[in-house]
Scaffold this motif. Sequence first.
Motif, PDB file in Angstrom:
ATOM      1  N   ALA A  69       0.840  -1.206   0.000  1.00 52.54           N
ATOM      2  CA  ALA A  69       0.000   0.000   0.000  1.00 52.54           C
ATOM      3  C   ALA A  69       0.873   1.252   0.000  1.00 52.54           C
ATOM      4  N   SER A  70       1.936   1.226   0.773  1.00 55.80           N
ATOM      5  CA  SER A  70       2.859   2.360   0.814  1.00 55.80           C
ATOM      6  C   SER A  70       3.537   2.566  -0.533  1.00 55.80           C
ATOM      7  N   GLU A  71       3.981   1.464  -1.159  1.00 57.66           N
ATOM      8  CA  GLU A  71       4.634   1.563  -2.459  1.00 57.66           C
ATOM      9  C   GLU A  71       3.678   2.068  -3.538  1.00 57.66           C
ATOM     10  N   LEU A  72       2.385   1.779  -3.395  1.00 61.70           N
ATOM     11  CA  LEU A  72       1.392   2.254  -4.359  1.00 61.70           C
ATOM     12  C   LEU A  72       1.046   3.729  -4.164  1.00 61.70           C
ATOM     13  N   GLY A  73       1.580   4.330  -3.107  1.00 61.79           N
ATOM     14  CA  GLY A  73       1.324   5.742  -2.855  1.00 61.79           C
ATOM     15  C   GLY A  73       0.045   6.010  -2.078  1.00 61.79           C
ATOM     16  N   ILE A  74      -0.530   4.978  -1.489  1.00 62.06           N
ATOM     17  CA  ILE A  74      -1.732   5.160  -0.670  1.00 62.06           C
ATOM     18  C   ILE A  74      -1.319   5.903   0.599  1.00 62.06           C
ATOM     19  N   LYS A  75      -2.007   6.984   0.903  1.00 58.26           N
ATOM     20  CA  LYS A  75      -1.655   7.802   2.067  1.00 58.26           C
ATOM     21  C   LYS A  75      -2.689   7.740   3.185  1.00 58.26           C
ATOM     22  N   HIS A  76      -3.915   7.363   2.847  1.00 64.60           N
ATOM     23  CA  HIS A  76      -4.998   7.304   3.832  1.00 64.60           C
ATOM     24  C   HIS A  76      -5.542   5.883   3.823  1.00 64.60           C
ATOM     25  N   LEU A  77      -5.369   5.167   4.949  1.00 65.65           N
ATOM     26  CA  LEU A  77      -5.700   3.750   4.985  1.00 65.65           C
ATOM     27  C   LEU A  77      -6.397   3.397   6.288  1.00 65.65           C
ATOM     28  N   GLN A  78      -7.497   2.664   6.151  1.00 62.22           N
ATOM     29  CA  GLN A  78      -8.193   2.096   7.303  1.00 62.22           C
ATOM     30  C   GLN A  78      -7.948   0.593   7.263  1.00 62.22           C
ATOM     31  N   ILE A  79      -7.383   0.047   8.338  1.00 64.97           N
ATOM     32  CA  ILE A  79      -7.034  -1.370   8.400  1.00 64.97           C
ATOM     33  C   ILE A  79      -7.967  -2.061   9.386  1.00 64.97           C
ATOM     34  N   TYR A  80      -8.510  -3.201   8.952  1.00 63.38           N
ATOM     35  CA  TYR A  80      -9.419  -3.984   9.786  1.00 63.38           C
ATOM     36  C   TYR A  80      -8.917  -5.418   9.868  1.00 63.38           C
ATOM     37  N   GLY A  81      -8.889  -5.952  11.073  1.00 66.78           N
ATOM     38  CA  GLY A  81      -8.490  -7.340  11.272  1.00 66.78           C
ATOM     39  C   GLY A  81      -9.230  -7.933  12.452  1.00 66.78           C
ATOM     40  N   ASP A  82      -9.340  -9.260  12.463  1.00 68.36           N
ATOM     41  CA  ASP A  82     -10.082  -9.910  13.544  1.00 68.36           C
ATOM     42  C   ASP A  82      -9.170 -10.478  14.636  1.00 68.36           C
ATOM     43  N   SER A  83      -7.861 -10.240  14.528  1.00 70.66           N
ATOM     44  CA  SER A  83      -6.937 -10.675  15.578  1.00 70.66           C
ATOM     45  C   SER A  83      -6.811  -9.561  16.615  1.00 70.66           C
ATOM     46  N   LYS A  84      -7.440  -9.788  17.749  1.00 71.31           N
ATOM     47  CA  LYS A  84      -7.431  -8.773  18.805  1.00 71.31           C
ATOM     48  C   LYS A  84      -6.004  -8.485  19.281  1.00 71.31           C
ATOM     49  N   LEU A  85      -5.197  -9.525  19.379  1.00 74.35           N
ATOM     50  CA  LEU A  85      -3.824  -9.345  19.845  1.00 74.35           C
ATOM     51  C   LEU A  85      -3.032  -8.471  18.867  1.00 74.35           C
ATOM     52  N   VAL A  86      -3.053  -8.818  17.586  1.00 73.78           N
ATOM     53  CA  VAL A  86      -2.271  -8.071  16.598  1.00 73.78           C
ATOM     54  C   VAL A  86      -2.759  -6.627  16.492  1.00 73.78           C
ATOM     55  N   ILE A  87      -4.059  -6.435  16.393  1.00 73.79           N
ATOM     56  CA  ILE A  87      -4.607  -5.078  16.281  1.00 73.79           C
ATOM     57  C   ILE A  87      -4.225  -4.236  17.495  1.00 73.79           C
ATOM     58  N   ASN A  88      -4.361  -4.783  18.683  1.00 75.84           N
ATOM     59  CA  ASN A  88      -4.050  -4.012  19.891  1.00 75.84           C
ATOM     60  C   ASN A  88      -2.550  -3.770  20.070  1.00 75.84           C
ATOM     61  N   GLN A  89      -1.718  -4.682  19.580  1.00 75.93           N
ATOM     62  CA  GLN A  89      -0.279  -4.422  19.620  1.00 75.93           C
ATOM     63  C   GLN A  89       0.100  -3.329  18.627  1.00 75.93           C
ATOM     64  N   VAL A  90      -0.499  -3.364  17.450  1.00 76.58           N
ATOM     65  CA  VAL A  90      -0.215  -2.332  16.449  1.00 76.58           C
ATOM     66  C   VAL A  90      -0.696  -0.968  16.932  1.00 76.58           C
ATOM     67  N   ALA A  91      -1.859  -0.937  17.584  1.00 77.19           N
ATOM     68  CA  ALA A  91      -2.409   0.310  18.118  1.00 77.19           C
ATOM     69  C   ALA A  91      -1.709   0.728  19.411  1.00 77.19           C
ATOM     70  N   MET A  92      -0.737  -0.061  19.843  1.00 80.59           N
ATOM     71  CA  MET A  92       0.047   0.179  21.057  1.00 80.59           C
ATOM     72  C   MET A  92      -0.802   0.178  22.320  1.00 80.59           C
ATOM     73  N   GLU A  93      -1.904  -0.565  22.283  1.00 77.31           N
ATOM     74  CA  GLU A  93      -2.717  -0.752  23.483  1.00 77.31           C
ATOM     75  C   GLU A  93      -2.243  -1.976  24.266  1.00 77.31           C
TER      76      GLU A  93
END
Length: 168
Positions: free
Chosen positions: A88-112
């Motif tokens: 997505a970064s290489e394609l030049g996308i600058k505004h991205l909403q990411i959705y996933g069903d892994s609570k652990l991964v999402i919360n680690q990425v969100a730094m929660e």
Amino acid sequence: MADFLAAHPMTDCEAILDDFPDEQVMVTKLPKVWQMFFDGAARATGAGAGVIFITPQGDLLPYSFKLGMTCTNNEVEYNALIIRMDIASELGIKHLQIYGDSKLVINQVAMEFEARKLKLLPYCQKTQHLLVKFLNIEVKHIPRYENVKADALASLAAALSCLDRSPL
């Protein structure tokens, strides 16, 4: 607006001005926001990931890929996220909403949540490094039933990975 009109009542004899010299100032351009749904599937003999991009125009771009290694489900989830964020970064996308069903991964990425397992720490760090490549990024957890398309792609890729490794 209502407060302004209440504070500045007009009498019947005042003319209404409808010529605004700075009217272009009030026009805003909305950013082109992409959405990304991701999921991973780990099996005893292989792993796969599924990702679906939704363009600002509503087009679906599905991807599935096999991972050439045996890994945990959380590692597969991270791989799906990292690989497609990088694209997505290489394609030049600058505004991205990411959705996933892994609570652990999402919360680690969100730094929660803190990444406590040493195996997941490099994945979490790589994801944090990729986050800064976007102007606006949102990472949200969704229930599994809202992520069925990415889940199906991940399961298909994992099944194909298992088939590639099984002797015939």
